[in-house]
Design a protein around this motif. Structure first.
Motif, PDB file in Angstrom:
ATOM      1  N   ARG A  34      -0.136  -9.626  -1.020  1.00 38.45           N
ATOM      2  CA  ARG A  34      -1.153  -9.713   0.039  1.00 38.45           C
ATOM      3  C   ARG A  34      -0.801  -8.791   1.204  1.00 38.45           C
ATOM      4  O   ARG A  34      -1.664  -8.112   1.746  1.00 38.45           O
ATOM      5  CB  ARG A  34      -1.298 -11.161   0.519  1.00 38.45           C
ATOM      6  CG  ARG A  34      -2.063 -12.051  -0.434  1.00 38.45           C
ATOM      7  CD  ARG A  34      -2.395 -13.390   0.193  1.00 38.45           C
ATOM      8  NE  ARG A  34      -1.215 -14.155   0.563  1.00 38.45           N
ATOM      9  CZ  ARG A  34      -0.578 -15.019  -0.227  1.00 38.45           C
ATOM     10  NH1 ARG A  34      -1.016 -15.224  -1.446  1.00 38.45           N
ATOM     11  NH2 ARG A  34       0.479 -15.682   0.204  1.00 38.45           N
ATOM     12  N   GLU A  35       0.481  -8.757   1.583  1.00 35.17           N
ATOM     13  CA  GLU A  35       0.912  -7.880   2.669  1.00 35.17           C
ATOM     14  C   GLU A  35       0.743  -6.413   2.283  1.00 35.17           C
ATOM     15  O   GLU A  35       0.347  -5.589   3.111  1.00 35.17           O
ATOM     16  CB  GLU A  35       2.370  -8.168   3.032  1.00 35.17           C
ATOM     17  CG  GLU A  35       2.576  -9.487   3.730  1.00 35.17           C
ATOM     18  CD  GLU A  35       4.044  -9.847   3.910  1.00 35.17           C
ATOM     19  OE1 GLU A  35       4.918  -9.030   3.528  1.00 35.17           O
ATOM     20  OE2 GLU A  35       4.310 -10.938   4.422  1.00 35.17           O
ATOM     21  N   GLU A  38      -2.856  -5.423   2.622  1.00 38.63           N
ATOM     22  CA  GLU A  38      -3.225  -5.292   4.031  1.00 38.63           C
ATOM     23  C   GLU A  38      -2.714  -3.978   4.623  1.00 38.63           C
ATOM     24  O   GLU A  38      -3.448  -3.276   5.318  1.00 38.63           O
ATOM     25  CB  GLU A  38      -2.656  -6.475   4.822  1.00 38.63           C
ATOM     26  CG  GLU A  38      -3.103  -6.522   6.259  1.00 38.63           C
ATOM     27  CD  GLU A  38      -2.579  -7.755   6.966  1.00 38.63           C
ATOM     28  OE1 GLU A  38      -2.043  -7.587   8.076  1.00 38.63           O
ATOM     29  OE2 GLU A  38      -2.702  -8.846   6.405  1.00 38.63           O
ATOM     30  N   THR A  39      -1.469  -3.617   4.319  1.00 36.24           N
ATOM     31  CA  THR A  39      -0.918  -2.381   4.879  1.00 36.24           C
ATOM     32  C   THR A  39      -1.560  -1.139   4.263  1.00 36.24           C
ATOM     33  O   THR A  39      -1.629  -0.103   4.912  1.00 36.24           O
ATOM     34  CB  THR A  39       0.616  -2.306   4.693  1.00 36.24           C
ATOM     35  OG1 THR A  39       0.927  -2.399   3.312  1.00 36.24           O
ATOM     36  CG2 THR A  39       1.325  -3.403   5.452  1.00 36.24           C
ATOM     37  N   GLY A  41      -4.654  -0.945   3.612  1.00 36.84           N
ATOM     38  CA  GLY A  41      -6.020  -0.888   4.115  1.00 36.84           C
ATOM     39  C   GLY A  41      -7.059  -1.247   3.060  1.00 36.84           C
ATOM     40  O   GLY A  41      -8.214  -0.841   3.160  1.00 36.84           O
ATOM     41  N   CYS A  42      -6.651  -1.998   2.051  1.00 39.10           N
ATOM     42  CA  CYS A  42      -7.552  -2.383   0.960  1.00 39.10           C
ATOM     43  C   CYS A  42      -8.170  -3.753   1.204  1.00 39.10           C
ATOM     44  O   CYS A  42      -7.639  -4.566   1.954  1.00 39.10           O
ATOM     45  CB  CYS A  42      -6.781  -2.403  -0.357  1.00 39.10           C
ATOM     46  SG  CYS A  42      -6.154  -0.795  -0.837  1.00 39.10           S
ATOM     47  N   THR A  43      -9.284  -3.998   0.535  1.00 41.46           N
ATOM     48  CA  THR A  43      -9.949  -5.285   0.584  1.00 41.46           C
ATOM     49  C   THR A  43      -9.189  -6.269  -0.295  1.00 41.46           C
ATOM     50  O   THR A  43      -8.779  -5.921  -1.401  1.00 41.46           O
ATOM     51  CB  THR A  43     -11.395  -5.165   0.055  1.00 41.46           C
ATOM     52  OG1 THR A  43     -12.066  -4.140   0.788  1.00 41.46           O
ATOM     53  CG2 THR A  43     -12.157  -6.467   0.190  1.00 41.46           C
ATOM     54  N   ARG A  44      -9.008  -7.496   0.179  1.00 42.04           N
ATOM     55  CA  ARG A  44      -8.385  -8.523  -0.661  1.00 42.04           C
ATOM     56  C   ARG A  44      -9.360  -8.894  -1.769  1.00 42.04           C
ATOM     57  O   ARG A  44     -10.560  -9.037  -1.527  1.00 42.04           O
ATOM     58  CB  ARG A  44      -8.057  -9.763   0.171  1.00 42.04           C
ATOM     59  CG  ARG A  44      -6.940  -9.524   1.159  1.00 42.04           C
ATOM     60  CD  ARG A  44      -6.629 -10.738   1.979  1.00 42.04           C
ATOM     61  NE  ARG A  44      -6.704 -11.950   1.166  1.00 42.04           N
ATOM     62  CZ  ARG A  44      -6.731 -13.173   1.649  1.00 42.04           C
ATOM     63  NH1 ARG A  44      -6.716 -13.360   2.940  1.00 42.04           N
ATOM     64  NH2 ARG A  44      -6.799 -14.204   0.858  1.00 42.04           N
ATOM     65  N   ASP A  47     -11.734 -11.710  -1.275  1.00 41.36           N
ATOM     66  CA  ASP A  47     -12.839 -11.488  -0.335  1.00 41.36           C
ATOM     67  C   ASP A  47     -13.955 -10.624  -0.914  1.00 41.36           C
ATOM     68  O   ASP A  47     -14.938 -10.351  -0.231  1.00 41.36           O
ATOM     69  CB  ASP A  47     -12.319 -10.828   0.947  1.00 41.36           C
ATOM     70  CG  ASP A  47     -11.348 -11.714   1.701  1.00 41.36           C
ATOM     71  OD1 ASP A  47     -11.398 -12.942   1.522  1.00 41.36           O
ATOM     72  OD2 ASP A  47     -10.533 -11.163   2.478  1.00 41.36           O
ATOM     73  N   ASP A  80      -3.696  -9.423  -6.653  1.00 39.88           N
ATOM     74  CA  ASP A  80      -3.208  -8.976  -5.345  1.00 39.88           C
ATOM     75  C   ASP A  80      -2.647 -10.102  -4.485  1.00 39.88           C
ATOM     76  O   ASP A  80      -2.408  -9.934  -3.307  1.00 39.88           O
ATOM     77  CB  ASP A  80      -4.312  -8.248  -4.582  1.00 39.88           C
ATOM     78  CG  ASP A  80      -5.358  -9.183  -3.997  1.00 39.88           C
ATOM     79  OD1 ASP A  80      -5.427 -10.362  -4.399  1.00 39.88           O
ATOM     80  OD2 ASP A  80      -6.115  -8.726  -3.116  1.00 39.88           O
ATOM     81  N   SER A  82      -4.192 -12.872  -3.738  1.00 28.25           N
ATOM     82  CA  SER A  82      -5.277 -13.751  -3.306  1.00 28.25           C
ATOM     83  C   SER A  82      -6.156 -14.170  -4.480  1.00 28.25           C
ATOM     84  O   SER A  82      -6.653 -15.290  -4.510  1.00 28.25           O
ATOM     85  CB  SER A  82      -6.137 -13.066  -2.241  1.00 28.25           C
ATOM     86  OG  SER A  82      -6.846 -11.969  -2.775  1.00 28.25           O
TER      87      SER A  82
END
Length: 132
Positions: A34-35, A38-39, A41-44, A47, A80, A82
């Motif tokens: 997950r981190e 986020e770093t 810049g991708c969509t989870r 979501d 990923d 999530s």
């Protein structure tokens, strides 16, 4: 004195260390993925919605050859931390570098098939093995 819920209170260094020690290996790997998303810049994946154009990243859990309507199709499950997403390359029997445990970034339009998120023929970038 006001009560502050534990989820809103910032965790101290000792608390974070204690949480890491008491977490399972799977939980730690999910948190790391997950981190990483986020770093980058991708969509989870959790979501993502149907028909949305996204860029996602994660680790390939499985890779299988499964024909669809008589056409060869290479399918992989991308996770990923999530949620999971099926990545399908139609007309391909294999792709060099696409193997379980490999990290990648994929871009395309999400669709839903049998209640699962699917990304058909995405643009993709393999992540360097040395980062892992």
């Amino acid at each position: 004195m006001s009560a502050v819920p534990g989820s809103e209170k910032p965790a101290g260094r000792f608390r974070r260390m204690l949480d890491r020690l008491s977490s399972s290996q799977g939980d730690l790997e999910s948190e790391e993925l997950r981190e990483d998303a986020e770093t980058a810049g991708c969509t989870r994946i959790g979501d993502c919605h149907d028909r949305q154009i996204v860029t996602v990243t994660g680790t390939l859990r499985t890779v299988t050859l499964r024909p669809r309507a008589g056409v060869p199709a290479l399918e992989a499950e991308l996770f990923d931390g999530s949620a999971a997403l099926d990545v399908v390359w139609l007309g391909r029997r294999s792709i060099v570098g696409i193997e379980p445990g490999r990290r990648l970034i994929a871009s395309g339009r999400i669709s839903m098939s049998r209640g699962r998120r699917v990304l058909f023929n995405p643009k993709y970038e393999l992540r360097p093995l040395g980062r892992e």
